[in-house]
Design an enzyme around this catalytic site. Structure first.
Site, PDB file in Angstrom:
ATOM      1  N   LYS A 247       0.844  -1.199   0.000  1.00 16.97           N
ATOM      2  CA  LYS A 247       0.000   0.000   0.000  1.00 16.97           C
ATOM      3  C   LYS A 247       0.879   1.248   0.000  1.00 16.97           C
ATOM      4  O   LYS A 247       2.011   1.206   0.497  1.00 16.97           O
ATOM      5  CB  LYS A 247      -0.873   0.017   1.264  1.00 16.97           C
ATOM      6  CG  LYS A 247      -2.058  -0.930   1.216  1.00 16.97           C
ATOM      7  CD  LYS A 247      -2.950  -0.744   2.424  1.00 16.97           C
ATOM      8  CE  LYS A 247      -4.069  -1.768   2.461  1.00 16.97           C
ATOM      9  NZ  LYS A 247      -5.076  -1.598   1.406  1.00 16.97           N
ATOM     10  N   ASP A 258      -8.293  -3.404   9.803  1.00 21.07           N
ATOM     11  CA  ASP A 258      -8.699  -4.458   8.865  1.00 21.07           C
ATOM     12  C   ASP A 258      -9.155  -5.734   9.596  1.00 21.07           C
ATOM     13  O   ASP A 258      -9.563  -6.708   8.973  1.00 21.07           O
ATOM     14  CB  ASP A 258      -7.542  -4.757   7.899  1.00 21.07           C
ATOM     15  CG  ASP A 258      -8.044  -5.083   6.495  1.00 21.07           C
ATOM     16  OD1 ASP A 258      -9.204  -4.751   6.189  1.00 21.07           O
ATOM     17  OD2 ASP A 258      -7.275  -5.695   5.722  1.00 21.07           O
ATOM     18  N   ARG A 321     -10.374 -11.409   0.702  1.00 18.90           N
ATOM     19  CA  ARG A 321     -11.223 -12.383   0.010  1.00 18.90           C
ATOM     20  C   ARG A 321     -10.569 -13.766  -0.023  1.00 18.90           C
ATOM     21  O   ARG A 321     -11.265 -14.777  -0.052  1.00 18.90           O
ATOM     22  CB  ARG A 321     -11.553 -11.874  -1.405  1.00 18.90           C
ATOM     23  CG  ARG A 321     -10.372 -11.667  -2.291  1.00 18.90           C
ATOM     24  CD  ARG A 321     -10.679 -10.831  -3.532  1.00 18.90           C
ATOM     25  NE  ARG A 321     -10.796  -9.402  -3.235  1.00 18.90           N
ATOM     26  CZ  ARG A 321     -11.088  -8.480  -4.144  1.00 18.90           C
ATOM     27  NH1 ARG A 321     -11.305  -8.819  -5.399  1.00 18.90           N
ATOM     28  NH2 ARG A 321     -11.162  -7.212  -3.802  1.00 18.90           N
TER      29      ARG A 321
HETATM   30  N1  BES Z   1      -8.410  -3.816   3.660  1.00 21.59           N
HETATM   31  C1  BES Z   1      -8.507  -3.330   2.343  1.00 21.59           C
HETATM   32  C2  BES Z   1      -9.792  -2.560   2.075  1.00 21.59           C
HETATM   33  C3  BES Z   1      -9.936  -1.246   2.795  1.00 21.59           C
HETATM   34  C4  BES Z   1      -9.508  -0.077   2.198  1.00 21.59           C
HETATM   35  C5  BES Z   1     -10.538  -1.197   4.027  1.00 21.59           C
HETATM   36  C6  BES Z   1      -9.656   1.119   2.861  1.00 21.59           C
HETATM   37  C7  BES Z   1     -10.699   0.007   4.686  1.00 21.59           C
HETATM   38  C8  BES Z   1     -10.251   1.160   4.100  1.00 21.59           C
HETATM   39  C9  BES Z   1      -8.446  -4.486   1.357  1.00 21.59           C
HETATM   40  O1  BES Z   1      -7.701  -5.570   1.741  1.00 21.59           O
HETATM   41  C10 BES Z   1      -7.832  -3.944   0.110  1.00 21.59           C
HETATM   42  O2  BES Z   1      -6.721  -3.514   0.159  1.00 21.59           O
HETATM   43  N2  BES Z   1      -8.602  -3.978  -0.975  1.00 21.59           N
HETATM   44  C11 BES Z   1      -8.140  -3.470  -2.207  1.00 21.59           C
HETATM   45  C12 BES Z   1      -8.645  -4.393  -3.298  1.00 21.59           C
HETATM   46  C13 BES Z   1      -8.012  -4.147  -4.633  1.00 21.59           C
HETATM   47  C14 BES Z   1      -6.554  -4.479  -4.598  1.00 21.59           C
HETATM   48  C15 BES Z   1      -8.729  -4.988  -5.654  1.00 21.59           C
HETATM   49  C16 BES Z   1      -8.706  -2.063  -2.390  1.00 21.59           C
HETATM   50  O3  BES Z   1      -9.814  -1.781  -1.934  1.00 21.59           O
HETATM   51  O4  BES Z   1      -8.001  -1.224  -2.950  1.00 21.59           O
HETATM   52 ZN    ZN Z   2      -7.547  -5.897   3.831  1.00 26.15          ZN
HETATM   53 ZN    ZN Z   3      -5.621  -5.381   1.297  1.00 25.00          ZN
END
Ligand code: BES
Ligand code: ZN
Ligand code: ZN
Length: 472
Positions: A247, A258, A321
Site C-alpha cells: 500500500k 482491517d 477475500r
Molecule cells: N483492507 C482493504 C480494504 C480497505 C480499504 C478497508 C480502505 C478500509 C479502508 C483491502 O484488503 C484492500 O486492500 N482492498 C483493495 C482491493 C483491490 C486491490 C482490488 C482495495 O480496496 O483497494
Molecule cells: Zn484488507
Molecule cells: Zn488489502
C-alpha cells in the site's frame, strides 16, 4: 460513567443538570426562550446551550426520532463530560427512545485512552433516565438490552482500536479465548498445522510472510432449543500492509482496522450470549497478518483453496477475500445446519466510493434477506445499502491461468466484484442463506459522526443484534 433508569418523575430526581431536547418549533414556548435566544441558540440539530446557573443543558433536535436523539445525546454527553458537573437527568418520553439515549450516552461518550500517559479525568459520573410509565418493567428490559448491545459495541471498538503490535493473530485468539471463558462459549482454535491439514492454501498464503502464525478461531453459543442457527464469519486482518502489492504510505495508516469484521463478530456473539437469545451462533474468524518478506506470497502465484478452486493472485492487497474463501468453505462444512451465513469484512475501498463512509454494503442473492437486513438497519440506526451482483461484473474475475482471479480486470464496481469472488465459495444449497457485509467505510472513522467518535465504530454489532432479536 453510570447510567440508571429510574421509575420516577423527573422532578423527584436530584441531579446537577437537567438535559432538555428541543425542536425548533418548541423553542418559542420554552420558559427560557429569552435567554436561549440571547445566547444565539436556535435549536438546530446537535447544537447545545448550557445554562450553567440554572443547571440546564439544551440540545436541538430536528425530530424526536431515534436517529436524531442518538446523535443529539452524543453531543450532550461530550458537553457534560467537559463540564464540572457530576450528574445529569433526562426524561424518557417514549419507550422507543430508550435505546437511542443509551447509545448516545454510551457510544457517544466512548473514549479509547489505553496509550495515553495523561488522561483528563472527567468529573461527570452519572446519568439518570427517568420515567414513571405504568409499564416500567417493559422499559427496564429494553434498557437492559440496549446496555448489553452498546457495551458489546464498545468491546468491539476496544479491540479494533488496539495497535497492531498488540493485536496479532495469536493475541486476537487470546481475546477470543477469554471471551469464551467469560461467556461460557465453546472455543476451538486452528493453528497453522491444522490449517495445512485442512488444505487452506489461500488463507495460509496471505499470512506466510508474517512473524505471527495465522489462526482460525471458532466460537459457538449453543442455547438449549435454538429457533435458528447463524454462522458468522469475520475478516481478521490484524494488519494489512498490502503485502508485495504494498500500500502507499498514506493508505497504510489505519490498516489496524482491517480486523474490524472479526471484532464485530466477537461483539455480536458476546451480546447474543448475554441477551440469552434462543439462537445458536457460530463465529468463525480468519486471523492473519498481511506482510512483506522473502517468503511472501506474490502476484502471479496460483493458490489452491480449501474448496479446490484455484486462484490466480494478481494483487496481494486483495487478501481479505482469499482468507474469507477458505474460512467460508470451512464454516459451511463445520455447521451444515446453518439457516444464515453472514460475513463481515473491511473488504474494499471501492465500497466507500460507492456508498460513502456512513453506509455498509450488503451483497447476496436473497431479496427477502436483503429486505430483512435493511429493516434491521433502519431499526438499529446502522445504515446499509444493497449492491447488486450481475453476470457482466462476474466475467471480470475470469483468469486465463486459474479458476478465478483475486482481482477484477476493471476497477469499477470493485465492491461488487469482491462480493462475487466470495460467492464462488458459497455452496449452491447456501446461496440464499448468505449475505456479505462490506464494512470498509463504516468500521472506522477519523472524524466523529452520529454516535461514533474517532477510531473504531463497532459497525455490525447493533445491526446484527437487531436482526437476531427479531428472529421468530
Ligand atoms: N483492507 C482493504 C480494504 C480497505 C480499504 C478497508 C480502505 C478500509 C479502508 C483491502 O484488503 C484492500 O486492500 N482492498 C483493495 C482491493 C483491490 C486491490 C482490488 C482495495 O480496496 O483497494
Ligand atoms: Zn484488507
Ligand atoms: Zn488489502
Amino acid at each position: 460513567m453510570n447510567i440508571k433508569l429510574l421509575n420516577r418523575e423527573l422532578d423527584e430526581v436530584a441531579s446537577d443538570v437537567t438535559v432538555v431536547f428541543l425542536k425548533k418549533d418548541e423553542l418559542a414556548e420554552n420558559e427560557h426562550v429569552a435567554i436561549l435566544q440571547k445566547a444565539g441558540f436556535k435549536a438546530e440539530q446537535d447544537t447545545t446551550c448550557f445554562l450553567y446557573e440554572k443547571g440546564l443543558l439544551f440540545c436541538g433536535i430536528d425530530s424526536k426520532k431515534s436517529d436524531d436523539l442518538r446523535s443529539a445525546t452524543s453531543v450532550v454527553i461530550k458537553a457534560l463530560k467537559s463540564s464540572n458537573f457530576k450528574s445529569a437527568k433526562v426524561h424518557v418520553e417514549k419507550k422507543s427512545t430508550i435505546s437511542a439515549l443509551v447509545e448516545g450516552f454510551v457510544l457517544g461518550g466512548y473514549e479509547f485512552n489505553e496509550y495515553k500517559s495523561e488522561v483528563k479525568n472527567s468529573e461527570f459520573k452519572e446519568v439518570f433516565l427517568t420515567s414513571n410509565d405504568i409499564d416500567f418493567s417493559n422499559l427496564e428490559s429494553i434498557f437492559n438490552e440496549a446496555m448489553i448491545v452498546a457495551e458489546a459495541t464498545c468491546f468491539t471498538r476496544d479491540i479494533v482500536n488496539k495497535a497492531p503490535q498488540e493485536i496479532n493473530p495469536q493475541t486476537l485468539s487470546d481475546v477470543a479465548k477469554k471471551l469464551a471463558k467469560d461467556n461460557n462459549l465453546e472455543c476451538n482454535i486452528l493453528n497453522e498445522d491444522d490449517l495445512a491439514k485442512e488444505k487452506m492454501g489461500a488463507m495460509l498464503a496471505v499470512g506466510r510472510a508474517s512473524v505471527h502464525e495465522s489462526a482460525l478461531i471458532h466460537l459457538s453459543y449453543k442455547p438449549k432449543n435454538p429457533k435458528k442457527v447463524i454462522t458468522l464469519v469475520g475478516k481478521g486482518l490484524t494488519y494489512d500492509s498490502g503485502g508485495l502489492s504494498l500500500k502507499a504510505a498514506t493508505s497504510m495508516v489505519t490498516m489496524k482496522m482491517d480486523k474490524a469484521g472479526a471484532c464485530a463478530v466477537l461483539g455480536i456473539i458476546k451480546a447474543v450470549s448475554e441477551l440469552k437469545l434462543d439462537v445458536e451462533v457460530h463465529a468463525f474468524i480468519g486471523a492473519v497478518e498481511n506482510m512483506v518478506g522473502g517468503n511472501a506470497y506474490k502476484p502471479d502465484d496460483v493458490l489452491v483453496s480449501r474448496s479446490k478452486t484455484t486462484i490466480e493472485v494478481r494483487n496481494t492487497d486483495a487478501e481479505g477475500r482469499l482468507v474469507l474463501a477458505d474460512v467460508l468453505d470451512y464454516a459451511q462444512d463445520s455447521v451444515k445446519e446453518a439457516d444464515y451465513i453472514f460475513d463481515f469484512a473491511t473488504l474494499t475501498g471501492a465500497c466507500m466510493i460507492a456508498l460513502g463512509q456512513f453506509t455498509s454494503g450488503i451483497m447476496g442473492h436473497s431479496h427477502k434477506l436483503k429486505h430483512d437486513i435493511s429493516k434491521a438497519g433502519s431499526d438499529s440506526g446502522e445504515m446499509v445499502s444493497s449492491l447488486p451482483f450481475n453476470k457482466h461484473l462476474k466475467k471480470l474475475l475470469k483468469s486465463e491461468i486459474a479458476d478465478i482471479s483475486n482481482t477484477a480486470s476493471k476497477p469499477y464496481g470493485g465492491a461488487i466484484t469482491a462480493g462475487m469472488f466470495l460467492d464462488k465459495f458459497i455452496r449452491e444449497e447456501n446461496k440464499n442463506k448468505w449475505m456479505h457485509f462490506d464494512i470498509a467505510g463504516t468500521a472506522y472513522t477519523e472524524s466523529p459522526w452520529d454516535c461514533n467518535v474517532y477510531g473504531a465504530t463497532g459497525a455490525g454489532v447493533r445491526l446484527m443484534c437487531e436482526f437476531i432479536k427479531d428472529i421468530k
